[in-house]
Design an enzyme around this catalytic site. Structure first.
Site, mmCIF file in Angstrom:
data_model
loop_
_atom_site.group_PDB
_atom_site.id
_atom_site.type_symbol
_atom_site.label_atom_id
_atom_site.label_comp_id
_atom_site.label_asym_id
_atom_site.label_seq_id
_atom_site.Cartn_x
_atom_site.Cartn_y
_atom_site.Cartn_z
ATOM 1 N N GLY A 290 23.895 -1.205 -13.508
ATOM 2 C CA GLY A 290 22.923 -2.135 -12.929
ATOM 3 C C GLY A 290 23.021 -2.052 -11.418
ATOM 4 O O GLY A 290 22.183 -1.462 -10.737
ATOM 5 N N ARG A 328 25.758 -14.454 -3.684
ATOM 6 C CA ARG A 328 26.995 -13.688 -3.844
ATOM 7 C C ARG A 328 28.071 -13.993 -2.780
ATOM 8 O O ARG A 328 29.249 -14.124 -3.128
ATOM 9 C CB ARG A 328 26.706 -12.186 -3.916
ATOM 10 C CG ARG A 328 25.803 -11.813 -5.109
ATOM 11 C CD ARG A 328 25.750 -10.319 -5.385
ATOM 12 N NE ARG A 328 26.997 -9.817 -5.908
ATOM 13 C CZ ARG A 328 27.895 -9.178 -5.196
ATOM 14 N NH1 ARG A 328 27.672 -8.903 -3.937
ATOM 15 N NH2 ARG A 328 29.015 -8.775 -5.745
ATOM 16 N N TYR A 332 31.208 -15.288 -4.768
ATOM 17 C CA TYR A 332 32.297 -14.315 -4.953
ATOM 18 C C TYR A 332 32.973 -13.930 -3.638
ATOM 19 O O TYR A 332 33.707 -12.942 -3.597
ATOM 20 C CB TYR A 332 31.771 -13.001 -5.548
ATOM 21 C CG TYR A 332 30.831 -13.100 -6.701
ATOM 22 C CD1 TYR A 332 31.257 -13.537 -7.953
ATOM 23 C CD2 TYR A 332 29.502 -12.703 -6.566
ATOM 24 C CE1 TYR A 332 30.377 -13.590 -9.021
ATOM 25 C CE2 TYR A 332 28.628 -12.760 -7.639
ATOM 26 C CZ TYR A 332 29.067 -13.207 -8.861
ATOM 27 O OH TYR A 332 28.200 -13.245 -9.911
ATOM 28 N N CYS A 359 22.010 -26.597 2.858
ATOM 29 C CA CYS A 359 22.840 -27.711 3.274
ATOM 30 C C CYS A 359 24.225 -27.617 2.632
ATOM 31 O O CYS A 359 24.607 -28.440 1.799
ATOM 32 C CB CYS A 359 22.140 -29.013 2.894
ATOM 33 S SG CYS A 359 22.739 -30.361 3.867
ATOM 34 N N TYR A 388 21.885 -8.401 -8.088
ATOM 35 C CA TYR A 388 22.363 -9.775 -8.262
ATOM 36 C C TYR A 388 22.058 -10.648 -7.035
ATOM 37 O O TYR A 388 22.808 -11.577 -6.731
ATOM 38 C CB TYR A 388 23.861 -9.797 -8.597
ATOM 39 C CG TYR A 388 24.205 -8.919 -9.771
ATOM 40 C CD1 TYR A 388 23.832 -9.293 -11.059
ATOM 41 C CD2 TYR A 388 24.842 -7.686 -9.606
ATOM 42 C CE1 TYR A 388 24.106 -8.480 -12.146
ATOM 43 C CE2 TYR A 388 25.116 -6.865 -10.694
ATOM 44 C CZ TYR A 388 24.747 -7.268 -11.958
ATOM 45 O OH TYR A 388 25.009 -6.470 -13.028
HETATM 46 C C1 LIG Z 1 27.270 -5.732 -20.833
HETATM 47 C C2 LIG Z 1 26.994 -5.355 -19.434
HETATM 48 N N1 LIG Z 1 26.480 -4.143 -19.189
HETATM 49 C C3 LIG Z 1 26.196 -3.743 -17.924
HETATM 50 C C4 LIG Z 1 26.438 -4.574 -16.843
HETATM 51 C C5 LIG Z 1 26.080 -4.056 -15.490
HETATM 52 O O1 LIG Z 1 27.130 -3.975 -14.642
HETATM 53 P P1 LIG Z 1 26.928 -3.353 -13.183
HETATM 54 O O2 LIG Z 1 25.785 -4.026 -12.563
HETATM 55 O O3 LIG Z 1 28.197 -3.643 -12.505
HETATM 56 O O4 LIG Z 1 26.701 -1.885 -13.361
HETATM 57 C C6 LIG Z 1 26.994 -5.832 -17.046
HETATM 58 C C7 LIG Z 1 27.333 -6.725 -15.906
HETATM 59 O O5 LIG Z 1 28.461 -6.868 -15.535
HETATM 60 C C8 LIG Z 1 27.273 -6.243 -18.385
HETATM 61 O O6 LIG Z 1 27.771 -7.453 -18.630
HETATM 62 N N1 LIG Z 2 26.652 -11.169 -10.847
HETATM 63 C C1 LIG Z 2 27.820 -10.372 -10.648
HETATM 64 C C2 LIG Z 2 27.885 -9.167 -11.543
HETATM 65 C C3 LIG Z 2 27.394 -9.358 -12.926
HETATM 66 C C4 LIG Z 2 28.427 -9.720 -13.918
HETATM 67 C C5 LIG Z 2 27.772 -9.693 -15.255
HETATM 68 N N2 LIG Z 2 28.700 -9.485 -16.323
HETATM 69 C C6 LIG Z 2 27.922 -9.930 -9.192
HETATM 70 O O1 LIG Z 2 27.046 -10.207 -8.414
HETATM 71 O O2 LIG Z 2 28.845 -9.328 -8.800
#
Ligand SMILES: Cc1ncc(COP(=O)(O)O)c(C=O)c1O
Ligand SMILES: N[C@@H](CCCC[NH3+])C(=O)O
Length: 432
Positions: A290, A328, A332, A359, A388
């Protein structure tokens, strides 16, 4: 950080052949911009590394990183699969006419309605996460006299080296069937008994923003070992091993990500070596990137407004967006880098906090950024915001969510309109 930023003679940042400052003026800020060429190139990079291996494979883009109708249209053009984790993502993909048979459905608590949507729309594969889901899906398939391909999501007991919130493969996780305590074997036994479910493979995802290959090597070996054990015990061999996503990207100079080539190489060589040892057939390999596909392609544009100078401390340069369009940093402690999009040819003169307008004291987009002298009206481009960011955007403080623009080959196209104040009250009902 995105390596080669280009700018024109006016010192304006150019994205996909388009002047980013003009984009900010044309569409307003905050604005989310995607360089679609970067998305396509990254998909091609993943594909070409698999092509070299001779293995059967699928790239299944993880929608949660960024999902809109336009994004699914690009994915369709690039001929990849996608995974969805909610009825909303599935609905968006179907609206975009993304091929249903190339969709995988994830989720640790899919509702009956979501499962029904998956079955009725003949989606490619449901990745089953828990025992209730087996029961619900079985009932549905029986009622509808339907069949569906499924995979089992396993929790392999591997802790990836990343932020705690980004770990998903450790034993103490809300996702998947635990391998160690034999939940996974029990799930397998149940699914094999259900004629309407065609079990095509197993899935595991160890986490996100991972830099080391070791976790993926351990995972690849573990999945082959599980296949060997299931062959012995049940005469069942998963045809597909889905190793999830998680490939890290560089947000700042401190990050040293490994390219897709190294990740893919290691995964494939580990699988090949271990199936040989276990005398198993070569599986088809799926991955679900992703962040690595959309992260570096995204840029958030903001306009500089007020400024606060405090003696002997870093100044606050305040912009017109913040944690509502990118949670983010607050969630995080994620780090980013930024440039002044209309002053690319000016020298760095100071270090500042880049603060959002929400705020919350924690609404700091970048804690310490080297910048040229800034003034109200300057355009700040925050880099590598494509994953994200918009997908986790909110209406906190009743701020409308930004517009999204795609740029490619010198052209720009609005793909998500900016929310209006009317949109914010559209679902509200009076009480008095
Ligand atoms: C099941 C699954 N597949 C794929 C992803 C995609 O991860 P990334 O965006 O780090 O490649 C996630 C997110 O963490 C996930 O939960
Ligand atoms: N949202 C997270 C990653 C996705 C986690 C999903 N399992 C980030 O911005 O780092």
């Amino acid at each position: 950080m995105s390596s080669d930023l280009s700018s024109d003679n006016n010192g304006h940042l150019i994205l996909g052949g388009v002047d980013s400052v003009e984009l900010a003026h044309k569409y307003g800020t905050p604005l989310v911009v995607y360089d679609v060429g970067e998305i396509r190139d990254q998909i091609k990079r993943f594909k070409s590394n698999f092509d070299l291996s001779g293995l059967k494979y699928q790239i299944s883009y993880a929608s949660k990183a960024f999902a809109t109708v336009a994004m699914y249209q690009v994915l369709k053009q690039e001929d990849v699969h996608t995974d969805v984790v909610s009825g909303g993502e599935l609905y968006t993909a179907l609206k975009a006419r993304f091929p249903a048979d190339k969709i995988s459905f994830h989720g640790n608590n899919k509702s009956l309605q979501e499962l029904e949507m998956a079955v009725d729309n003949h989606i490619g594969v449901v990745i089953i996460d828990n025992f209730l889901e087996i029961k619900l899906l079985k009932q549905l398939l029986e009622e509808k006299s339907a069949n569906i391909d499924v995979m089992l999501r396993l929790t392999p007991g591997i802790s990836a080296h990343t932020h705690k919130y980004d770990q998903t493969g450790q034993v103490d996780s809300k996702f998947g069937f635990d391998v160690e305590s034999d939940q996974a074997t029990k799930a397998l036994e149940q699914v094999l008994e259900i004629p309407q479910m065609n079990l095509i493979g197993i899935h595991a995802h160890i986490g996100s923003q991972i830099f080391g290959v070791e976790g993926f090597e351990m995972l690849a070996k573990k999945m082959v070992d599980i296949s060997a054990q299931w062959k012995k015990q049940f005469d069942f061999v998963p045809k597909i091993l889905n190793l999830g996503g998680g490939f890290g990207i560089s947000y700042t100079d401190e990050d040293e990500p490994i390219g897709p080539d190294v990740f893919i190489d290691k995964i494939i060589s580990t699988i090949k070596e271990n199936v040989k040892k276990q005398s198993l057939p070569l599986p088809e390999v799926w991955i679900e990137p992703g962040r690595s596909i959309v992260g570096p392609a995204g840029y958030n544009l903001y306009t500089v407004g007020s400024r606060k100078d405090i003696p002997d401390m870093l100044s606050y340069v305040n912009v017109d967006g913040g944690m509502g369009d990118n949670i983010r940093p607050a969630l995080y402690q994620a780090k980013y880098e930024a440039v002044v999009a209309n002053k690319m040819n000016q020298n760095i003169e100071e270090e500042d906090h880049i603060a959002g307008k929400y705020c919350e004291s924690g609404d700091i987009l970048i804690d310490r950024q080297a910048l040229p002298k800034t003034e109200p009206g300057d355009i700040i481009a925050m880099l590598d915001t494509g994953a994200y960011g918009y997908s986790m955007a909110s209406n906190y403080n009743r701020n409308p969510r930004p517009a999204v623009v795609f740029v490619e080959n010198g052209k720009d196209k609005l793909v998500v309109k900016r929310e209006s104040y009317e949109d914010l009250v559209r679902l509200d009902e009076s009480y008095i």
